[in-house]
Design an enzyme around this catalytic site. Structure first.
Site, mmCIF file in Angstrom:
data_model
loop_
_atom_site.group_PDB
_atom_site.id
_atom_site.type_symbol
_atom_site.label_atom_id
_atom_site.label_comp_id
_atom_site.label_asym_id
_atom_site.label_seq_id
_atom_site.Cartn_x
_atom_site.Cartn_y
_atom_site.Cartn_z
ATOM 1 N N LYS A 203 0.868 -1.181 0.000
ATOM 2 C CA LYS A 203 0.000 0.000 0.000
ATOM 3 C C LYS A 203 0.904 1.230 0.000
ATOM 4 C CE LYS A 203 -4.446 1.256 2.045
ATOM 5 N NZ LYS A 203 -5.148 1.413 0.774
HETATM 6 N N1 PLP Z 1 -7.215 -2.566 -3.167
HETATM 7 C C1 PLP Z 1 -6.724 -1.330 -3.149
HETATM 8 C C2 PLP Z 1 -5.890 -0.876 -4.286
HETATM 9 C C3 PLP Z 1 -7.000 -0.480 -2.066
HETATM 10 O O1 PLP Z 1 -6.538 0.763 -2.028
HETATM 11 C C4 PLP Z 1 -7.808 -0.952 -1.006
HETATM 12 C C5 PLP Z 1 -8.108 -0.098 0.128
HETATM 13 O O2 PLP Z 1 -7.437 -0.084 1.109
HETATM 14 C C6 PLP Z 1 -8.279 -2.265 -1.069
HETATM 15 C C7 PLP Z 1 -7.972 -3.045 -2.169
HETATM 16 C C8 PLP Z 1 -9.080 -2.854 0.040
HETATM 17 O O3 PLP Z 1 -8.305 -3.077 1.175
HETATM 18 P P1 PLP Z 1 -8.921 -3.039 2.627
HETATM 19 O O4 PLP Z 1 -10.125 -3.919 2.589
HETATM 20 O O5 PLP Z 1 -7.857 -3.565 3.498
HETATM 21 O O6 PLP Z 1 -9.271 -1.625 2.906
HETATM 22 C C1 COI Z 2 -9.074 2.457 1.750
HETATM 23 O O1 COI Z 2 -10.163 1.923 1.532
HETATM 24 O O2 COI Z 2 -8.606 2.553 2.884
HETATM 25 C C2 COI Z 2 -8.269 3.008 0.665
HETATM 26 O O3 COI Z 2 -7.108 3.228 0.853
HETATM 27 C C3 COI Z 2 -8.882 3.271 -0.619
HETATM 28 C C4 COI Z 2 -8.817 4.691 -1.064
HETATM 29 C C5 COI Z 2 -9.590 4.724 -2.340
HETATM 30 C C6 COI Z 2 -9.366 5.669 -0.093
#
Ligand code: PLP
Ligand code: COI
Length: 364
Positions: A203
């Site tokens: 991330k």
């Molecule tokens: N994929 C991407 C590229 C993201 O930015 C996010 C958000 O955080 C997710 C998937 C989903 O991850 P999470 O469920 O941990 O927020």
């Molecule tokens: C999240 O869901 O935390 C992300 O980082 C996604 C972003 C589009 C805000």
């Protein structure tokens, strides 16, 4: 180097946002535009480790123009939410999973690991100090954004010797402005997000910078989000710009792309798989091609698709557009499986349903 855990000092904001102004902001915060009165900040110096941990008034930070992050983008972040539970207590959802993923991202970006307990403590302390900032809007929460960046003043290309870790909080409502019941997505054919061996599973800010031109293309085609295909064959569906994707079939099964190293291992994705399997549903982590998606939507074998993530929670995908035309899932509105599984997750997050997996982490 991670030495003894630094203890946080607290400096209260002498000029917090006025109560009436805060109430106005919290009634309709949108996403990511409203911020609380404080931030957490910890410094890292090579040879010394993590030090100078503070909860301080939220304010701009001064950076030297030669600060490494401004040139080589050595930066990572996390996103998680805190909720006010039905019984009035505050709680985070699976923050330990975010702490682990933060360190996996740090490793990929050649950054120092942050002790998981420092990550968790920074958030607990900040939420406590800014506890009056929970939105009053339906479905509102505190979106917590921990991040770390290279701060050495040096233009040589190498891992920085200095870093700053910060946490800020944004009170939020829904992620999508439209408030539509289902979103539309654009299939990017000109751009990819991540390649094998790259940073797709981390991330890091760079991944999002690279997605913006595709997201802008999606907007030009009237779509809410972009969906990326794999870099090698432009065939397999990977994920959206900021969310993972699931497919629901007429036999009741679910499918989501596997963690191949090019997509983010979403915590919402993992939680939904656990909840669906506990319900007895079959969940496949297998590649799904864009051609199959189109064919299954046409035949009716695919009944629903949805995006999921911390910001988006669970959002039905109604329409898919590409240069080849567009297609809809079912009638283009939210489907029953999507809404049922969303409700299951949200009820746990808000303390309405029991928490059999120990995901809810209370803050006293
Ligand atoms: N994929 C991407 C590229 C993201 O930015 C996010 C958000 O955080 C997710 C998937 C989903 O991850 P999470 O469920 O941990 O927020
Ligand atoms: C999240 O869901 O935390 C992300 O980082 C996604 C972003 C589009 C805000």
């Amino acid at each position: 180097m991670a030495s003894a855990l630094p203890a946080f000092t607290l400096e209260r904001n002498p000029q917090p946002v006025a109560i009436a102004e805060r109430a106005k902001l919290l009634a309709d915060p949108g996403f990511g535009r409203v911020f609380t009165d404080h931030m957490a900040i910890v410094r890292y110096t090579e040879g010394k480790g993590w030090h100078d941990a503070r909860i301080a008034p939220r304010k701009p930070i001064a950076l030297d123009p030669a600060s490494a992050v401004l040139h080589y983008a050595q930066e990572i972040f996390e996103g998680l939410k805190a909720y006010r539970l039905a019984d009035g207590t505050m709680a985070m959802f699976r923050p330990d999973a975010n702490a682990r993923r933060f360190n996996q991202s740090a490793e990929r970006l050649a950054m120092p690991k942050l002790p998981e307990e420092t990550f968790l403590e920074s958030i607990r302390q900040l939420v406590r100090v800014d506890r009056d900032w929970f939105p009053t809007v339906e479905g509102g929460s505190l979106y917590i954004r921990p991040f770390m960046f290279a701060n050495e003043v040096f233009l040589g290309v190498k891992p920085s010797a200095e870093y700053l870790y910060l946490v800020i909080i944004s009170p939020v409502g829904g992620y999508f402005k439209s408030g539509a019941s289902a979103v539309s997505i654009w299939v990017s054919q000109s751009y990819t997000r991540a390649a094998p061996g790259g940073t797709g599973a981390a991330k890091c800010g760079g991944n999002y910078a690279a997605s913006l031109v595709a997201q802008a293309e999606a907007s030009r085609h009237g779509c809410d989000q972009v969906v990326f295909l794999d870099a090698a064959s432009h065939k397999w569906v990977e994920e959206l710009g900021g969310m993972n994707v699931f497919f629901a079939f007429d036999d009741g099964s679910l499918q989501t792309p596997p963690l191949s190293g090019t997509i983010l291992p979403g915590i919402t994705r993992d939680s939904l798989m656990t909840l669906a399997r506990a319900e007895g549903l079959t969940v496949r982590e297998e590649p799904y091609s864009i051609d199959q998606w189109r064919a299954d939507a046409a035949s009716g074998r695919l009944t629903e698709a949805f995006a999921c993530g911390t910001a988006a929670v669970v959002t039905p995908i109604g329409t898919v557009k590409s240069p080849e035309g567009e297609f809809k899932m079912g009638t283009g509105g939210p489907g029953q499986t999507t809404m049922r599984i969303k409700q299951k997750l949200v009820d746990i997050q808000h303390g309405i349903a029991p928490d059999p997996h120990g995901w809810v982490s209370r803050i006293d």
